[in-house]
Design an enzyme around this catalytic site. Structure first.
Site, PDB file in Angstrom:
ATOM      1  N   GLY A   1       0.836  -1.269  -0.059  1.00  0.00           N
ATOM      2  CA  GLY A   1      -0.004  -0.030   0.076  1.00  0.00           C
ATOM      3  C   GLY A   1       1.031   1.216  -0.127  1.00  0.00           C
ATOM      4  CB  SER A   2       0.085   4.813   0.888  1.00  0.00           C
ATOM      5  OG  SER A   2      -0.446   4.556   2.380  1.00  0.00           O
TER       6      SER A   2
ATOM      7  N   GLY B   1       2.579   2.145   5.301  1.00  0.00           N
ATOM      8  CA  GLY B   1       3.561   1.275   5.903  1.00  0.00           C
ATOM      9  C   GLY B   1       3.984   1.841   7.342  1.00  0.00           C
TER      10      GLY B   1
ATOM     11  CD  GLU C   1       5.286  -6.747  -1.621  1.00  0.00           C
ATOM     12  OE1 GLU C   1       5.000  -6.496  -2.819  1.00  0.00           O
ATOM     13  OE2 GLU C   1       5.390  -7.816  -0.990  1.00  0.00           O
TER      14      GLU C   1
END
Length: 461
Positions: free
Chosen positions: A207-208, A212, A229
């Protein structure tokens, strides 16, 4: 508890909604996963592998439901047939390497000692999956995690609310025990509380960057393993000896496919001055051939972005760049379906530079900037002038040149003469604010297991 809703980009309607689990109910689900894990891990590896492959096959049988659901949830045109090609390729590949990836590393096997390193499942793996490629990104972790003997708890983004249900339905119908693979609907607060309580042995989040950071904050002090990721601003570099037509075709597809909503999509392109004018001209012609429209129409080749707020970010970045001197080359009149909301026409900008957010921040839409460069050194410097590092696409006939430059680029994957592709035999990883860890390949299996050393002395004398 509150409801989690999927607002369809097709028409702005509430396409699906589910009640979020309470913290107590979520803990019970995780408890069932933990209780089931030991028995699952004791099953023969080949049995676990075959059950996962049967789950994959069962999902393939559900394509008539899955493909239109994806169009309604996140806007991908039905003409592309969902995500089955990559979904199957990744599942089949990790199945083919599971035995080797999880085999013990034997140091000594003699009449005096056995010394080896075995791979042991972490336990309960929590997969927090994104909406842009909801099946392919999820299977990157689900398949090897289950094969390795972990149980999996899956939470999908609200934009693709039904994907987790479909995955679990397929795998359970194929024979995977219900408690071994579970789908949950959670709000952010409950998700963070579970992680902070050390409920999971490993968490994989896609995600963003801010998402994270939230994961890291929640896991602080728990020693929970994290795979993150996150964002990307992937560059392409077209060198003076590149195959021009091939570069245009692949890089424009990489910039605009899935409405530009690809983790490793091309967001900025640097072209050697000798090819720049031709590259730009051919790129504008290529992009102008899209048909923007309702993703349920088989003629549509470019659907809406997943949410109108995502499209708003792209429009704002384009407007900001144009106000600072950039030039938009694609005629918006070619795309009457652009409604100022989720339906967004593709765009190419020139006269851009790195003072513009459009060339530095993640755009995640069907828009790309193209800059002229004079040398490899200039291109490498520009490619590295980013807070992200997922992939870089180099276009040249010289593999040695690509390898030399690739070693200088701060990125997770270096491509030559291709882009926007995930090879399941290679580790999918990133640097800088793109995250940490890695999925797929043998390394992906290692990240989903822990080493356990055995030092067995056979004699006591």
């Amino acid at each position: 508890m509150g409801m989690i809703q999927c607002i369809s980009p097709v028409d702005g309607s509430v396409y699906a909604e589910r009640p979020a689990l309470s913290l107590e109910a979520a803990k019970e689900a995780v408890g069932r996963a933990r209780k089931a894990q030991k028995a699952w891990a004791k099953r023969p590896l080949e049995e676990r592998v075959q059950l996962v492959l049967k789950g994959v096959a069962r999902l393939n049988e559900m394509s008539d439901v899955v493909v239109p659901e994806l169009a309604w949830q996140m806007g991908r045109p039905i003409r592309y047939g969902g995500e089955y090609k990559g979904f199957n390729e990744r599942s089949n590949y990790v199945a083919s390497i599971a035995a080797d990836a999880l085999a013990p590393l034997v140091v000594e096997e003699s009449d005096k000692f056995e010394r080896r390193i075995e791979r042991e499942a972490h336990g309960v793996v929590f997969v927090v999956a994104p909406w842009n490629y909801p099946y392919m990104t999820a299977i990157n972790t689900i398949a090897p995690a289950l094969m390795a003997g972990n149980t999996v708890v899956l939470k999908h983004a609200s934009q693709t609310l039904l994907v987790g249900e479909r995955l679990v339905q397929a795998f359970v119908e194929a024979g995977v025990p219900e408690d071994v693979f579970q789908n949950v609907f959670l709000d952010h607060e409950t998700t963070s509380a579970l992680i902070a309580a050390g409920s999971f042995n490993f968490v994989n989040f896609t995600g963003s960057v801010e998402g994270g950071r939230s994961m890291e904050r929640a896991a602080a002090g728990t020693f929970t393993g994290l795979g993150l990721e996150l964002g990307g601003k992937d560059p392409g570099y077209v060198m003076d000896d590149a195959d021009l037509d091939a570069a245009v075709d692949t890089l424009m597809d990489g910039a605009t496919y899935n409405s530009g909503q690809c983790c490793c999509g091309i967001e900025r392109i640097y072209v050697h001055e000798s090819l720049y004018d031709s590259f730009v001209e051919k790129s504008v012609a290529w992009v102008s051939n899209y048909k923007l429209g309702n993703p349920l129409d088989p003629e549509t080749s470019l659907g809406p972005m997943a949410n109108k707020r995502f499209a708003r970010v792209v429009r704002e970045q384009i407007a900001d760049a144009v106000s600072k001197g950039a030039k938009a080359l694609v005629d918006p009149k070619l795309f009457s379906a652009d409604d100022g909301g989720a339906y967004l026409a593709p765009q190419i900008l020139v006269n851009v530079d790195h003072s513009m957010a459009f060339m530095r921040e993640e755009t995640f839409g069907p828009a790309v900037g193209i800059m002229k460069v004079k040398s490899d050194d200039e291109a490498v410097a520009l490619m590295n002038d980013s807070q992200y590092g997922l992939t870089a696409s180099l276009w040249t006939k010289d593999p040695e040149r690509a390898g030399r430059l690739g070693r200088e680029i701060e990125t997770g994957t270096v491509f030559m003469n291709r882009a926007d592709y995930l090879d399941p035999a290679l580790c999918w990883t990133g640097v800088k604010e793109t995250g940490r860890g890695g999925s797929l390949s043998i390394i992906g299996f290692h990240n989903l297991t822990r080493p356990k050393s055995f030092h067995l002395k056979k004699v006591t004398a």
